[in-house]
Scaffold this motif. Structure first.
Motif, short mmCIF file in Angstrom:
data_model
loop_
_atom_site.label_atom_id
_atom_site.label_comp_id
_atom_site.label_asym_id
_atom_site.label_seq_id
_atom_site.Cartn_x
_atom_site.Cartn_y
_atom_site.Cartn_z
N VAL A 59 50.25 18.91 165.13
CA VAL A 59 49.44 18.01 164.22
C VAL A 59 48.85 19.16 163.13
CG1 VAL A 59 46.97 17.13 163.88
CG2 VAL A 59 48.67 16.95 165.81
N THR A 60 49.58 18.04 161.75
CA THR A 60 49.45 19.24 160.73
C THR A 60 48.00 18.41 159.86
OG1 THR A 60 50.78 17.44 159.92
CG2 THR A 60 51.99 19.00 160.42
N ASP A 61 47.58 17.66 159.98
CA ASP A 61 46.19 17.11 159.60
C ASP A 61 45.82 15.64 160.33
OD1 ASP A 61 43.67 17.20 157.78
OD2 ASP A 61 45.07 16.40 156.05
N ILE A 62 44.63 15.97 159.84
CA ILE A 62 43.20 14.50 160.69
C ILE A 62 41.85 14.45 159.94
CG2 ILE A 62 42.47 14.15 162.91
CD1 ILE A 62 42.79 16.16 164.29
N ALA A 63 42.32 12.97 159.40
CA ALA A 63 41.34 12.55 158.42
C ALA A 63 40.70 10.99 159.01
CB ALA A 63 42.19 11.75 157.08
N PHE A 64 38.77 10.61 159.06
CA PHE A 64 38.20 9.74 159.06
C PHE A 64 38.06 8.87 157.63
CE2 PHE A 64 34.44 7.55 159.83
CZ PHE A 64 34.27 7.23 161.49
N ASP A 65 38.67 8.19 158.18
CA ASP A 65 38.75 6.53 157.00
C ASP A 65 38.48 5.02 157.74
OD1 ASP A 65 39.25 4.97 154.39
OD2 ASP A 65 40.95 5.38 155.05
N ARG A 66 36.90 4.61 157.34
CA ARG A 66 36.93 3.83 158.16
C ARG A 66 37.11 3.19 159.11
NH1 ARG A 66 40.32 -0.23 153.48
NH2 ARG A 66 41.47 1.56 153.68
N ASP A 67 36.11 4.08 159.97
CA ASP A 67 35.70 4.08 161.47
C ASP A 67 37.05 4.19 161.97
OD1 ASP A 67 33.52 3.94 162.90
OD2 ASP A 67 34.68 1.37 164.37
N HIS A 68 38.18 5.08 162.41
CA HIS A 68 39.19 5.73 162.97
C HIS A 68 40.49 6.25 161.97
CE1 HIS A 68 41.32 2.50 160.39
NE2 HIS A 68 43.25 3.58 160.63
N PHE A 69 40.82 7.59 162.81
CA PHE A 69 40.95 8.24 162.99
C PHE A 69 43.24 8.55 162.71
CE2 PHE A 69 37.45 10.09 165.05
CZ PHE A 69 37.14 10.78 163.93
N ARG A 70 43.38 8.73 161.41
CA ARG A 70 45.12 9.25 161.21
C ARG A 70 45.33 9.89 161.31
NH1 ARG A 70 48.33 6.72 157.11
NH2 ARG A 70 49.81 8.71 156.30
N ILE A 71 46.09 10.52 162.53
CA ILE A 71 46.64 11.70 162.40
C ILE A 71 47.89 12.14 162.42
CG2 ILE A 71 47.11 13.38 164.96
CD1 ILE A 71 44.71 11.13 164.66
N GLU A 72 48.51 12.94 161.33
CA GLU A 72 49.58 13.66 160.93
C GLU A 72 50.34 14.46 161.62
OE1 GLU A 72 49.44 14.54 156.46
OE2 GLU A 72 48.41 12.27 156.58
N THR A 73 51.43 14.28 161.78
CA THR A 73 51.78 14.87 162.75
C THR A 73 53.15 15.01 162.16
OG1 THR A 73 53.08 13.78 165.16
CG2 THR A 73 50.67 13.76 165.01
N THR A 74 54.05 16.37 163.03
CA THR A 74 55.63 16.70 162.95
C THR A 74 56.64 15.47 163.08
OG1 THR A 74 55.43 17.93 164.72
CG2 THR A 74 55.13 19.12 162.18
N ALA A 75 55.89 14.65 164.04
CA ALA A 75 56.53 13.62 164.64
C ALA A 75 56.07 12.01 164.00
CB ALA A 75 56.99 13.53 166.20
N GLY A 76 55.71 12.14 163.16
CA GLY A 76 54.93 10.92 161.93
C GLY A 76 53.08 10.81 162.36
N VAL A 77 53.09 9.88 161.80
CA VAL A 77 51.33 9.07 161.87
C VAL A 77 51.00 8.66 162.63
CG1 VAL A 77 49.76 8.36 160.29
CG2 VAL A 77 52.36 9.59 158.53
N PHE A 78 49.71 8.89 163.63
CA PHE A 78 48.91 8.07 164.36
C PHE A 78 47.77 7.68 164.48
CE2 PHE A 78 52.34 10.84 166.28
CZ PHE A 78 53.29 9.77 166.78
#
Ligand SMILES: Cc1cc2nc3c(=O)[nH]c(=O)nc-3n(C[C@H](O)[C@H](O)[C@H](O)COP(=O)(O)OP(=O)(O)OC[C@H]3O[C@@H](n4cnc5c(N)ncnc54)[C@H](O)[C@@H]3O)c2cc1C
Length: 374
Positions: free
Chosen positions: A118-137
């Motif tokens: 995992v390279t970053d995690i950000a909270f935005d409008r009641d959900h999380f965006r998780i950036e990883t070496t296999a894409g974004v979740f």
């Protein structure tokens, strides 16, 4: 959109993922390494976790693991205390237990992304965006169970990274598996100047030998582990005997550095931190794994209540922080206190000399770093 994403597949992350998947949630777990792998850890687990691990599905009773009931504490001057442990523990390698939990997680339906960082995690409008070496979740809840120090701590400049003390006061951890005539029911804790070394049995008649020392000992030894083991650790006669006579099974020891015991937050930017990422107890007290497992149970209760609509997000975050602190703060304080006392060889001699006539007091002090079965 996952219900929950978990960064880090050590004990805290895996245990949490299994509980959530069994409760019917859609869970993704990201682990940057692959299973099985060795980790720097003393591999002594307090018995408070035994029932919980069996409930998760580990057949501990079938594995014929060493049950550890006694502690032998020794110093450079040859002082010793041998003491029954109030609760005791068992020995199992991280190589075995992490991989077995990962298998259970997969079978429970967790989406396990192994070899994915995992390279970053950000909270935005009641959900999380998780950036990883296999894409974004994306997920509704995100948990950070990535251990004592990760790329994300540095990226986010977490407080404990900024509060770092002098470089040479930081701790270094070293681990070997060895074989030798060590009793199965005893954990040896051998103190030396600015460090301590634990040795106890794990599965297959192997022993885990793991020590922590301040970085300055390594610098004094010209950055050579071998020289440090010979010149500094071996001042303790018990360690001298072990380093001279045990069979060392790894070609190279496993090492970690920059270990910090500074307090950390349990919730930051709506992210729930679990295990060492939420707070690390000095290994001297042999209880970090049980704290990671217990923390996963506390987190599960709070996340479940949020996801099924019983409480709001801020209540989940407050409840998790409060329950985590109630359960762990006493142990963390006691662990840090002992670590300070065990820093220098003069102090440790004095401490052991003063404590030896009072076994009940020793037992009480040990119990301050341990919890109850959960
Ligand atoms: C020298 C030493 C000896 C110890 N001895 C003992 C002992 O005898 N008994 C005891 O109970 N405790 C002991 N501990 C403490 C114990 O090891 C920890 O408390 C325990 O491992 C914490 O589990 P965790 O799940 O929080 O972290 P970890 O087990 O460290 O797991 C974190 C996982 O996250 C992964 N990860 C990290 N960053 C990322 C990322 N960006 N993306 C994806 N994955 C990531 C890592 O690869 C790792 O697998 C010791 C610790 C040390 C340093």
């Amino acid at each position: 959109m996952f219900d929950v994403t978990i960064t880090g597949g050590g004990l805290a992350g895996l245990a949490l993922s299994i509980q959530l998947a069994r409760a019917g949630y859609n869970v993704a777990l990201f682990e940057k390494d692959t299973y099985p792998h060795h980790k720097v850890c003393g591999e002594y687990i307090s018995l408070e976790s035994w029932n919980f691990l069996e409930e998760l599905g580990l057949p501990l009773s079938d594995w014929n693991l060493p049950i550890i009931k006694k502690l032998l504490l020794t110093t450079v001057a040859g002082q010793t205390i041998e003491q029954e442990l109030p609760l005791g523990g068992f020995g199992i390698s991280r190589y075995k237990i992490d991989a077995a939990l990962a298998d259970i997680a997969k079978a429970a339906g967790v989406q396990l992304y192994v070899g994915v960082k995992v390279t970053d995690i950000a909270f935005d409008r009641d959900h999380f965006r998780i950036e990883t070496t296999a894409g974004v979740f994306e997920s509704r809840v995100a948990c950070a169970a990535y251990g004592r120090r990760s790329n994300l701590d540095i990226k986010w400049k977490r407080d404990f990274i900024r509060r770092r003390g002098p470089r040479l006061n930081n701790y270094v951890g070293v681990k070997y598996h060895v074989q030798g005539p060590f009793p199965a029911d005893l954990i040896g804790l051998h103190l030396f100047d600015n460090g301590y070394c634990g040795i106890s049995r794990v599965e297959d008649n192997n022993c885990c030998l793991c020590y922590m020392t301040r970085a300055k000992n390594l610098q004094l030894s010209g950055n050579s582990l071998q020289k440090m083991e010979k010149d500094i650790l071996s001042q303790n006669p018990y360690l001298k005997e072990i380093f001279s006579n045990a069979d060392f099974l790894f070609e190279q020891p496993l090492t970690i550095s920059q270990i910090s015991f500074e307090p950390r937050g349990q919730v930051e930017e709506h992210l729930l931190f679990i295990g060492d990422a939420a707070g690390m107890i000095p290994p001297l007290s042999g209880n970090g794994m049980s704290m990671a497992l217990h923390g996963s149970k506390i987190a599960f209760g709070c996340i479940d209540a949020y996801l099924n609509g019983q409480i709001a997000r801020y209540e989940m975050e407050q409840e998790y922080t409060d329950r985590w602190r109630r359960q762990m703060n006493r142990r963390l304080l006691a662990g840090r206190f002992f670590q300070r006392w065990f820093a220098g060889k003069r102090r440790t001699n004095l401490l052991l000399y003063s404590l030896k006539p009072f076994p009940k007091l020793v037992s009480f002090l040990i119990s301050q770093t341990h919890g109850q079965p959960f």
